[in-house]
Write an enzyme that holds these catalytic residues in place. Structure first.
Site, short mmCIF file in Angstrom:
data_model
loop_
_atom_site.label_atom_id
_atom_site.label_comp_id
_atom_site.label_asym_id
_atom_site.label_seq_id
_atom_site.Cartn_x
_atom_site.Cartn_y
_atom_site.Cartn_z
N PRO A 2 32.44 34.64 38.83
CG PRO A 2 32.29 36.53 37.48
CD PRO A 2 31.78 35.12 37.62
CD GLU A 3 35.18 33.67 44.55
OE1 GLU A 3 34.83 33.73 45.72
OE2 GLU A 3 35.39 32.58 43.97
CE LYS A 51 29.41 34.33 43.90
NZ LYS A 51 29.83 32.97 43.50
CG ASN A 163 35.13 26.60 44.11
OD1 ASN A 163 34.59 26.13 45.11
ND2 ASN A 163 35.76 25.86 43.23
NE ARG A 245 29.69 26.36 43.24
CZ ARG A 245 29.95 27.58 42.78
NH1 ARG A 245 31.20 27.96 42.62
NH2 ARG A 245 28.97 28.40 42.48
#
Length: 257
Positions: A2-3, A51, A163, A245
């Site tokens: 999660p961002e 986060k 991302n 990623r």
């Protein structure tokens, strides 16, 4: 993962549900804290830090992180949990309902005075009250040869970008993910745009970097691998950023360094 805006919204929902309420149920379903019971204490508040989530209860702080699969769900009194019971790691009950943390990879109790031990390594929080753009830029410049995408994802430089935002931010600035920090040009403008993007989305359920909320139109390059660039029509490419990623870019709008 999660961002920062997702964590921010989770903290906002939890804070509304729990702050100022006395706990009638307290369960940490991890061996280290299985016997700990803070029932009877009042939740002072829930705050995000990058986060991470910090739930403050009296002299204690419950530190959690969503990781890849974690989530917090609010359940009304007598309501059914939306996920299987065995996935629950934290259960916080009040007279109004229950907050359940599912599949949380990080669950630990701290003294309120020791919060920095858990989150003090983080860089400036893009959605925090003390956001410091100058410090974020300073942190990025410490490793001029680092690839830009990786440097922006490093939470020790600035906390909150994931991302999706990094991929979109680099497209908007015309920078290839593998561009070194030293070749990024105006880092102040880059960081400022990243801050604007995440702030604009922090209260939205559907995130958008294009300003368009229609499915398939919410991002320029993220999740659009192999599709035409919304700006020039070139096919979006993707590759690995680091070991894990996925990076995406438009070869025309974001030429390789």
């Amino acid at each position: 993962m999660p961002e920062g805006d997702t964590v921010y919204r989770a903290a906002t929902r939890l804070n509304r549900a729990l702050a100022g309420r006395q706990l009638t149920r307290f369960e940490l379903r991890v061996p280290k804290y299985a016997a700990l019971d803070l029932s009877g204490l009042t939740v002072d508040g829930v705050v995000p830090r990058g986060k991470h989530l910090l739930t403050r209860i009296g002299e204690h702080t419950l530190h959690t992180h969503l990781g890849m699969d974690g989530s917090w769900q609010l359940v009304q009194l007598g309501g059914r949990w939306p996920r299987p019971d065995y996935l629950a790691r934290v259960v916080l009950g009040t007279a109004a309902g229950t907050a359940v943390g599912f599949e949380l990879p990080v669950v630990e109790m701290l003294s309120r005075d020791d919060e920095e031990d858990a989150v003090g390594h983080l860089g400036p929080d893009l959605l925090g009250d003390s956001w410091d753009a100058a410090l974020a830029v300073e942190n990025l410049r410490r490793e001029p040869d680092a690839e830009l995408a990786g440097a922006l994802l490093e939470q020790r430089n600035l906390a909150g970008l994931g991302n999706v935002y990094v991929t979109e931010l680099l497209f908007l600035r015309g920078l290839h993910p593998h561009t070194p920090v030293s070749g990024a040009g105006d880092l102040d403008r880059l960081v400022e745009l990243g801050h604007k993007l995440i702030v604009a989305n922090r209260d939205r359920v559907e995130r958008t970097t294009t300003g368009d909320l229609r499915p398939g139109k919410r991002t320029y390059v993220y999740g659009r691998y192999g599709k035409p660039c919304l700006r020039c029509g070139t096919r979006i490419r993707r590759g690995l950023q680091g070991r894990e990623r996925v990076a995406a870019w438009c070869p025309s709008c974001q030429p390789a360094p």
